[in-house]
Design a protein around this motif. Sequence first.
Motif, PDB file in Angstrom:
ATOM      1  N   VAL A 191       0.818  -1.224   0.000  1.00 29.93           N
ATOM      2  CA  VAL A 191       0.000   0.000   0.000  1.00 29.93           C
ATOM      3  C   VAL A 191       0.852   1.274   0.000  1.00 29.93           C
ATOM      4  O   VAL A 191       0.538   2.233  -0.726  1.00 29.93           O
ATOM      5  CB  VAL A 191      -0.996  -0.017   1.178  1.00 29.93           C
TER       6      VAL A 191
ATOM      7  N   ILE B 169       1.939   2.223  -3.574  1.00 34.73           N
ATOM      8  CA  ILE B 169       0.928   2.479  -4.590  1.00 34.73           C
ATOM      9  C   ILE B 169       0.876   3.945  -5.042  1.00 34.73           C
ATOM     10  O   ILE B 169       0.737   4.206  -6.251  1.00 34.73           O
ATOM     11  CB  ILE B 169      -0.459   2.000  -4.102  1.00 34.73           C
TER      12      ILE B 169
ATOM     13  N   HIS C 102      -5.816  -6.590  -1.672  1.00 40.56           N
ATOM     14  CA  HIS C 102      -4.476  -6.022  -1.858  1.00 40.56           C
ATOM     15  C   HIS C 102      -3.522  -7.006  -2.528  1.00 40.56           C
ATOM     16  O   HIS C 102      -2.493  -6.592  -3.080  1.00 40.56           O
ATOM     17  CB  HIS C 102      -3.888  -5.588  -0.511  1.00 40.56           C
TER      18      HIS C 102
ATOM     19  N   ASN D  53      -2.492  -6.287  -6.091  1.00 41.77           N
ATOM     20  CA  ASN D  53      -1.573  -5.199  -6.438  1.00 41.77           C
ATOM     21  C   ASN D  53      -0.378  -5.725  -7.219  1.00 41.77           C
ATOM     22  O   ASN D  53       0.086  -5.113  -8.179  1.00 41.77           O
ATOM     23  CB  ASN D  53      -1.085  -4.482  -5.174  1.00 41.77           C
TER      24      ASN D  53
ATOM     25  N   ASN E 149      -7.476  -3.130 -14.349  1.00 34.69           N
ATOM     26  CA  ASN E 149      -8.033  -1.895 -13.798  1.00 34.69           C
ATOM     27  C   ASN E 149      -9.359  -1.531 -14.443  1.00 34.69           C
ATOM     28  O   ASN E 149     -10.295  -1.087 -13.776  1.00 34.69           O
ATOM     29  CB  ASN E 149      -7.037  -0.746 -13.973  1.00 34.69           C
TER      30      ASN E 149
ATOM     31  N   ALA F 152      -4.631   1.566  -9.491  1.00 32.61           N
ATOM     32  CA  ALA F 152      -5.019   2.042  -8.158  1.00 32.61           C
ATOM     33  C   ALA F 152      -6.016   3.191  -8.125  1.00 32.61           C
ATOM     34  O   ALA F 152      -6.542   3.500  -7.069  1.00 32.61           O
ATOM     35  CB  ALA F 152      -3.795   2.406  -7.309  1.00 32.61           C
TER      36      ALA F 152
END
Length: 468
Positions: A114, A117, A318, A321, A337, A419
């Motif tokens: 995180v 990102i 997560h 990612n 995405n 993201a």
Amino acid sequence: MTENSKVAREIIAAAGGEDNIESVAHCATRLRIVVSDKEQIDQDAVEDIDKVKGAFYNSGQFQVILGTGTVNRIYEEVLKSGLEGKSKSEVKKEAGTRGNMFQRAIRTFGDVFVPIIPILVATGLFMGLRGLVVQEEILGLIGLSADDISDNFLLFTEVLTDTAFIFLPALVAWSTFRVFGGTPIIGMVLGLMLVSPALPNAWDVAGGGVEPIMFAGFIPVVGYQASVLPAFIAGILGAKLEKWIRDKVPEALDLIVTPFMTLLIMITLALFVIGPVFHALEGLILDATLSVLAWPFGLSGILIGGLNQIIVITGVHHIFNMLEIQLLNELGANPYNAIVTASIAAQGGATLAVGLKTKSKKLKALALPSSFSAFLGITEPAIFGVNLRYFKPFVMGLIGGAAGGFLASVTGLEASGMAITVIPGTLLYLNEQIIMYILVNLVAIAVAFVLTWLFGYSDKQKEKIEEA
């Protein structure tokens, strides 16, 4: 007593009282409370409190959704009651000892990735802007063509778009050391060693123009530009090794011996063992992902768009990612995405239908801002505050997400980054895809809105659910 202090006192009472609350923190939209006994929480009472948009227990924390700005003021009032305030990272660490092994592993994975990102978001936006300024149509508006763009300008844009991915192992190793209790700067240097210019560039090797260095005749050694797993595993082992060495070394020698031994041992393992093994594993994961995304007839869009928000509820989203990072590295684009955006927009559409259809002033005041939050890419207020509470709107949102995901898949829609989604996500589709991106979002929102309006919500259903 002010309204905010009243709300704070009611939240404390519904969370089991001050004796049941161990610590409190907040993020952008939520009050995060670590409690001794979650059975003492009266969730229905919390959700009935003014200004509360929803509440749920996840990842060892009782999270109360209040919204941007409001959460800061309520948090201040909570602290005035004498409760202990901690940073979000401290509360996460405190809550991290709770839950089963899988839940703790996913939380740890999120804690590592995180913080990285925002940099990858910025890189994606740079890619989108670059795609915009080099379009023939855009250049034509100012009387230029692609031939008029200087090589120096393109070189400048490459600095903006390529740097984060070239040095991604350094970012991953730094963050992993930080999470696992090592010295972050040692992790940073270890990651930089994995992309040292002395090693064959991973992209050049993949392109066939350069051969890897072969050690012992069978161990291929390359740089790990844009690679994730080798740096992640090396970071975990390196942090643990550093702590072990530090415990064994006399304090007078710690400054010299600990970083020296940690880096020497870990770069040896990373280049000759961890790197080759986990880079190959990374390739298998990527191949499997690409295989799913290539399913015909938009099946991948239906599956991912329909199920994504269920995964969000579990808190394990997560883990994807890493997949998005690998997609951007391998393809230079991110089709995942586009599909996920549809699932987020659809939940906003379902919530919007509830907000416009209900005659309840309180629900309307909750649903309408929550739908706008979803259109900005944040679905927690919509999901936990409205859609899941009445369930059918959530299901209609899943259907809308599947419809939008199907369209994104069959049209080959791809983001330039990761993201950010829905309205902010438009910046990732400036390279001649913007019209289709808007259409995908509108389809997802419209399907979820219409289904929720017709079949997913009525005030009579609301009364039955609240009376049950």
